[in-house]
Design a protein around this motif. Sequence first.
Motif, PDB file in Angstrom:
ATOM      1  N   SER A   1      60.379  14.544-115.772  1.00 28.34           N
ATOM      2  CA  SER A   1      60.145  13.831-117.034  1.00 28.34           C
ATOM      3  C   SER A   1      59.954  14.870-118.124  1.00 28.34           C
ATOM      4  O   SER A   1      58.948  15.576-118.151  1.00 28.34           O
ATOM      5  N   ALA A   2      60.950  14.976-119.010  1.00 28.25           N
ATOM      6  CA  ALA A   2      60.920  16.007-120.051  1.00 28.25           C
ATOM      7  C   ALA A   2      61.376  15.391-121.364  1.00 28.25           C
ATOM      8  O   ALA A   2      62.558  15.457-121.719  1.00 28.25           O
ATOM      9  N   TYR A   3      60.447  14.783-122.061  1.00 33.94           N
ATOM     10  CA  TYR A   3      60.756  14.215-123.384  1.00 33.94           C
ATOM     11  C   TYR A   3      61.432  15.261-124.258  1.00 33.94           C
ATOM     12  O   TYR A   3      62.380  14.973-124.989  1.00 33.94           O
ATOM     13  N   ALA A   4      60.961  16.503-124.205  1.00 38.70           N
ATOM     14  CA  ALA A   4      61.552  17.609-124.959  1.00 38.70           C
ATOM     15  C   ALA A   4      62.385  18.449-123.996  1.00 38.70           C
ATOM     16  O   ALA A   4      61.858  18.989-123.028  1.00 38.70           O
ATOM     17  N   CYS A   5      63.685  18.562-124.258  1.00 41.62           N
ATOM     18  CA  CYS A   5      64.568  19.310-123.369  1.00 41.62           C
ATOM     19  C   CYS A   5      65.884  19.574-124.094  1.00 41.62           C
ATOM     20  O   CYS A   5      66.627  18.632-124.376  1.00 41.62           O
TER      21      CYS A   5
ATOM     22  N   GLY B   1      62.757  24.406-124.998  1.00 41.98           N
ATOM     23  CA  GLY B   1      63.275  25.395-124.067  1.00 41.98           C
ATOM     24  C   GLY B   1      62.637  25.294-122.696  1.00 41.98           C
ATOM     25  O   GLY B   1      63.297  25.531-121.672  1.00 41.98           O
ATOM     26  N   LYS B   2      61.359  24.947-122.659  1.00 41.38           N
ATOM     27  CA  LYS B   2      60.688  24.817-121.365  1.00 41.38           C
ATOM     28  C   LYS B   2      61.328  23.713-120.534  1.00 41.38           C
ATOM     29  O   LYS B   2      61.630  23.911-119.343  1.00 41.38           O
ATOM     30  N   GLY B   3      61.544  22.546-121.135  1.00 45.13           N
ATOM     31  CA  GLY B   3      62.162  21.455-120.398  1.00 45.13           C
ATOM     32  C   GLY B   3      63.526  21.830-119.845  1.00 45.13           C
ATOM     33  O   GLY B   3      63.857  21.533-118.687  1.00 45.13           O
ATOM     34  N   TRP B   4      64.325  22.519-120.661  1.00 45.45           N
ATOM     35  CA  TRP B   4      65.668  22.912-120.256  1.00 45.45           C
ATOM     36  C   TRP B   4      65.641  24.018-119.199  1.00 45.45           C
ATOM     37  O   TRP B   4      66.271  23.904-118.141  1.00 45.45           O
ATOM     38  N   ASN B   5      64.944  25.098-119.473  1.00 45.12           N
ATOM     39  CA  ASN B   5      64.986  26.269-118.590  1.00 45.12           C
ATOM     40  C   ASN B   5      64.375  25.994-117.225  1.00 45.12           C
ATOM     41  O   ASN B   5      64.892  26.445-116.203  1.00 45.12           O
ATOM     42  N   PHE B   6      63.263  25.267-117.200  1.00 44.64           N
ATOM     43  CA  PHE B   6      62.635  24.941-115.918  1.00 44.64           C
ATOM     44  C   PHE B   6      63.583  24.102-115.070  1.00 44.64           C
ATOM     45  O   PHE B   6      63.777  24.364-113.873  1.00 44.64           O
ATOM     46  N   SER B   7      64.185  23.092-115.677  1.00 46.98           N
ATOM     47  CA  SER B   7      65.060  22.184-114.929  1.00 46.98           C
ATOM     48  C   SER B   7      66.297  22.903-114.413  1.00 46.98           C
ATOM     49  O   SER B   7      66.722  22.695-113.263  1.00 46.98           O
ATOM     50  N   CYS B   8      66.899  23.754-115.243  1.00 46.45           N
ATOM     51  CA  CYS B   8      68.076  24.507-114.808  1.00 46.45           C
ATOM     52  C   CYS B   8      67.739  25.440-113.655  1.00 46.45           C
ATOM     53  O   CYS B   8      68.493  25.535-112.668  1.00 46.45           O
ATOM     54  N   GLU B   9      66.608  26.135-113.757  1.00 46.15           N
ATOM     55  CA  GLU B   9      66.227  27.059-112.691  1.00 46.15           C
ATOM     56  C   GLU B   9      65.915  26.304-111.401  1.00 46.15           C
ATOM     57  O   GLU B   9      66.250  26.771-110.303  1.00 46.15           O
ATOM     58  N   LEU B  10      65.276  25.147-111.515  1.00 43.75           N
ATOM     59  CA  LEU B  10      64.978  24.338-110.334  1.00 43.75           C
ATOM     60  C   LEU B  10      66.277  23.968-109.610  1.00 43.75           C
ATOM     61  O   LEU B  10      66.357  24.030-108.373  1.00 43.75           O
TER      62      LEU B  10
ATOM     63  N   GLU C   1      67.960  19.144-105.899  1.00 47.41           N
ATOM     64  CA  GLU C   1      68.686  18.112-106.642  1.00 47.41           C
ATOM     65  C   GLU C   1      67.754  17.598-107.740  1.00 47.41           C
ATOM     66  O   GLU C   1      66.696  17.029-107.452  1.00 47.41           O
ATOM     67  N   VAL C   2      68.157  17.805-108.985  1.00 45.75           N
ATOM     68  CA  VAL C   2      67.270  17.575-110.120  1.00 45.75           C
ATOM     69  C   VAL C   2      67.883  16.553-111.072  1.00 45.75           C
ATOM     70  O   VAL C   2      69.032  16.700-111.504  1.00 45.75           O
ATOM     71  N   THR C   3      67.112  15.539-111.374  1.00 41.97           N
ATOM     72  CA  THR C   3      67.473  14.587-112.427  1.00 41.97           C
ATOM     73  C   THR C   3      66.440  14.708-113.528  1.00 41.97           C
ATOM     74  O   THR C   3      65.234  14.575-113.272  1.00 41.97           O
TER      75      THR C   3
ATOM     76  N   PRO D   1      74.262  23.776-113.996  1.00 45.70           N
ATOM     77  CA  PRO D   1      74.022  24.207-112.615  1.00 45.70           C
ATOM     78  C   PRO D   1      74.305  23.064-111.635  1.00 45.70           C
ATOM     79  O   PRO D   1      74.046  21.892-111.932  1.00 45.70           O
ATOM     80  N   GLU D   2      74.839  23.411-110.481  1.00 40.78           N
ATOM     81  CA  GLU D   2      75.112  22.394-109.470  1.00 40.78           C
ATOM     82  C   GLU D   2      73.808  21.694-109.083  1.00 40.78           C
ATOM     83  O   GLU D   2      72.781  22.324-108.884  1.00 40.78           O
ATOM     84  N   GLY D   3      73.871  20.384-109.012  1.00 42.83           N
ATOM     85  CA  GLY D   3      72.688  19.617-108.633  1.00 42.83           C
ATOM     86  C   GLY D   3      71.845  19.157-109.796  1.00 42.83           C
ATOM     87  O   GLY D   3      70.835  18.479-109.591  1.00 42.83           O
ATOM     88  N   LEU D   4      72.231  19.503-111.048  1.00 46.46           N
ATOM     89  CA  LEU D   4      71.463  19.097-112.224  1.00 46.46           C
ATOM     90  C   LEU D   4      72.140  17.915-112.910  1.00 46.46           C
ATOM     91  O   LEU D   4      73.329  17.977-113.239  1.00 46.46           O
ATOM     92  N   ARG D   5      71.384  16.866-113.124  1.00 52.33           N
ATOM     93  CA  ARG D   5      71.880  15.677-113.810  1.00 52.33           C
ATOM     94  C   ARG D   5      70.867  15.256-114.860  1.00 52.33           C
ATOM     95  O   ARG D   5      69.695  15.620-114.794  1.00 52.33           O
TER      96      ARG D   5
END
Length: 427
Positions: free
Chosen positions: A6-10, A19-28, A34-36, A58-62
């Motif tokens: 859950s990342a209202y800001a991304c 940037g935190k919402g985006w970078n954390f999710s991409c790295e995960l 598998e990240v939504t 990144p593969e697995g990011l939606r």
Amino acid sequence: MRVLISAYACEPGAGSELGKGWNFSCELARQGHEVTVLTCGSHHRDAIERHAAAHGLPEGLRFAWHDVPGWSGPGYANARHIRQHYLAWQLTVRRTAAALLARAPFDVVHHLTWTVLRWPSFLGGLGPRFVFGPVGGGQGSPKPLRKGLPRRCLRAERRRDAINLWSRVDPLVLGALSRADAILVTDAATLRHVPVWLRGRAHVVVDVTAPPARRAIERPAREDPAILFAGRLEGWKGVHLALGAVARLRRHRSGLVFTVAGSGPEEAYFRAEAARLGLGEAVRFLGAVPHEAMGAVYAAHDLLLFPSLHDSGPHVIGEAFAHGLPVVCLDLGGPAIAVTERCGAVVKTGGRSRSDVEAALAEAVDALLVAPEALERARLGAFERAEALGYPAHVEAIVERFYQTPRAAARRLAAMPNGPIPPARKA
């Protein structure tokens, strides 16, 4: 693992919460999960889809989008009602999250942004393990350090004090915390806002992250030191304290230059304060600097002076480390646990007046500038700290510590070839 973020800001290419919402999710996702990401479509969908079309994901990011019915939101450029829109988004997003969970199982739901304890999430209790944070916001600025601020700043600080007190009994906040399996907070002050009966689930973690270290930077040759502040120009950011420290330093370092990068409602006040102190051309106000242009700004300076009164996880610190800038900060909020003696200095504030703190800041800066070898050691320490605070290590630690049940996490950590990562601090 299957993770719903859950990342209202991304948003790609941004700093701070975006940037935190985006970078954390991409790295995960890069680490094989598998990240939504459930985010605000009206604010971020266009930028994310443009980036995905141009660069891929990144593969697995939606991504999944949720919008407040009937209200597209103010955006971040004209953010007067952004807090109200955020709360409306949180109040309405649970149904969208439940629909996602009904279509596919998730192991973890993680509330990532915003990172403020008093702005709750309502995604706990949907079935998967619920991780809340890291969040801050429980800090308050010491009253002696508010001295001299404009009345509107003082009113804002008193309003913050009242809101923080209310958050201790706010049923929405307490409900969110009671449904969390892991509550991550950025500092001891915020930890104290977690009810005693829930502190067994609470952990203090560093929420300052850093981009890859840029050791190949070429710094301009200069005789006189250059000090930087970067951030939004609001009273609580502590620029008035930085100016007082610079005025003291100029008494024996007449060529010292202080740069203020950022804009905000108190820019006129800070300019007037610089004039009152007789700093003249020693202080340069750059105004708002695009995120992509900040690298050159960091490279042109020797250290970051960041005496914020209540920041949680300011990304400017991690960016400074990545560019080899030591950081001088106060012992308040998240910066106090991000900065170590190897990469800067943390100035104590307890029982001190504004004048005392300004003098201590000047002394801490001077100690780093006193000899080239001292500054070089601190630069190397900054690069090392940037590597330790990078997203790969940060995300891996969050997953290992908090995405699993304590028993499963203990088994996995014990099996790691290099031994377990240091345990998080608890109440």
